[in-house]
Design an enzyme around this catalytic site. Structure first.
Site, PDB file in Angstrom:
ATOM      1  CG  ASP A 105      10.462   4.591   2.579  1.00  0.00           C
ATOM      2  OD1 ASP A 105      10.060   5.508   2.516  1.00  0.00           O
ATOM      3  OD2 ASP A 105      10.454   3.606   1.666  1.00  0.00           O
TER       4      ASP A 105
ATOM      5  CB  SER B 105       9.992  -3.594   3.535  1.00  0.00           C
ATOM      6  OG  SER B 105       9.164  -4.205   2.624  1.00  0.00           O
TER       7      SER B 105
ATOM      8  CB  ALA C 214      -1.029   0.084   1.114  1.00  0.00           C
TER       9      ALA C 214
END
Ligand code: GLA
Length: 391
Positions: free
Chosen positions: A182, A138, A133
């Site tokens: 991220d 991860s 999404a």
């Protein structure tokens, strides 16, 4: 989407702890959890030393670890019902089996963190972050494992180290040439704040998010699964690298004028134009947040989306449908919207005046369903704390 905000549901870390006990017959030595993320603005600039403005979100991934028994190392992805086993210590190279894709995220972190000194290890993963999404499921797993590992082996690791280890796992074991945004936000997220990350020196500046009474961020998942290792991401990165080679310098220092003078293909020039303007949008967004000007912030998000669609070419019609609907609802409490993350699928974020959230959500879902014949999953998220040890 699953309900991480549901107080009756056990936390992700509780689920990891009890699944570990069931699977291995003993309690884990360490449990850590780390969140997914959305990026408010600053897309496709982290790998060219740019500026990004992500925040960590409510759903988390959790890792439980303990010493391996019977001289075996066992890795379990509890929600996927898959596992991988190795004799002795975890292997120090990627596992080539197509059934073991998940394990390379974990093996890569252990390797980057210096390995287990030949000791066998049991590792179990659970997650409430929807996969595919675009919410960095991860990175969250990798950061959580880094933290659990550091605690278990007593090798302290700060947020930047955890992020670098996770990025090394992606580059060397998974094959995704991602930036560091991220993993760094998953490690360093702060409740109630977004982080302006300068990807040149990795300096973090907290920026207060609007209070939940004032405005909330709604994630709408296009339902189109993106995989960054599929090629489109690497292709965009290569464009940026070609431009940097021509400029003989970082895109962070480029201007629209320097791009105009450079010998570039039209496509590379368009992509580089996105990068230059996107870096400026991040500081404009920080200023709008600091001034409490959510209308201005909404317009910046919409500009950012337009640029990703037209110049950088990473949006898809499903995401455009969500964002276009949000733009049409500007007089009905939606400030703005954009796709978030790498693109080619994944989610859009909408910044919505709190009292209007249900009306906006329903309209977006209805228009999407009219166009694509299915109702998209959506979820309200808050800015949350990054990685933490749970025991
Ligand atoms: C993915 C990558 C990040 C970043 C974004 C685009 O999420 O993992 O490093 O490049 O795409 O901004």
């Amino acid at each position: 989407m699953t309900g991480p905000n549901d107080p009756s549901r056990p936390t992700t870390a509780d689920r990891a702890r009890s699944a570990f006990l069931d699977r291995f017959g003993e309690a884990p030595a360490c449990v850590a959890s780390a969140p997914g993320r959305v990026n408010l603005i600053g897309e496709h600039v982290d790998y060219t030393e740019g500026l990004v403005l992500p925040f960590a979100i409510d759903p988390r991934a959790a890792i439980a670890i303990g010493t391996g028994t019977d001289d075996r190392s066992v890795f379990v992805a509890h929600d996927l019902e898959v596992s991988a086993e190795y004799p002795g210590a975890p292997i120090t190279v990627p596992d080539p089996s197509p059934d073991h894709r998940f394990v390379n995220h974990l093996l890569g972190v252990l390797h980057a963190a210096g390995g287990t000194d030949g000791k066998p290890l049991n590792v179990l993963v659970t997650s409430d972050i929807p996969m595919g999404a675009g919410l960095s499921s991860s990175a969250a797993v990798e950061v959580a494992l880094g933290a659990a590992f550091a605690a278990f082996f007593d090798r302290p690791a700060d947020h930047h180290t955890l992020a670098r280890q996770a990025q090394a796992a992606e580059h060397e074991f998974v094959g995704t040439p991602c930036g560091i945004m991220d993993m760094l936000i998953s490690a360093a997220g702060i409740e109630g704040k977004a982080l302006r990350i300068d990807c040149r020196d990795l300096r973090l500046t907290p920026v207060v998010m609007p209070s939940p009474e004032e405005a909330v961020v709604l994630i709408v998942d296009s339902g189109v699964t993106h995989r960054l290792s599929d090629g489109g991401y690497a292709d965009r990165r290569e464009s940026c690298e070609r431009v940097q080679a021509v400029l003989a310098g970082s895109l962070r220092d480029a201007s629209i004028e320097s791009l105009a003078d450079a010998d570039l293909s039209e496509r590379d020039r368009r992509r580089a134009t996105h990068v230059v303007q996107e870096n400026a949008r991040v500081d404009d967004a920080v200023a709008a947040l600091e001034a409490g000007d959510l209308r201005e912030l909404g317009e910046i998000l919409l500009d950012g989306h337009r640029s990703l669609r037209e110049l950088f070419e990473v949006s898809i019609p499903e995401l455009d449908c969500i964002v276009d609907t949000a733009a049409d609802l500007r007089d009905e409490g939606c400030f703005g919207a954009r796709m978030t993350g790498g693109g080619f699928g994944g989610s859009a974020i909408l910044l919505v005046e709190s009292p209007s959230i249900e009306t906006v959500r329903q309209t977006v879902e209805r228009r999407f369903a009219d166009a694509y014949g299915r109702t998209p999953k959506s979820m309200i998220v808050h800015a949350c704390q990054g990685v933490r040890l749970e025991s």
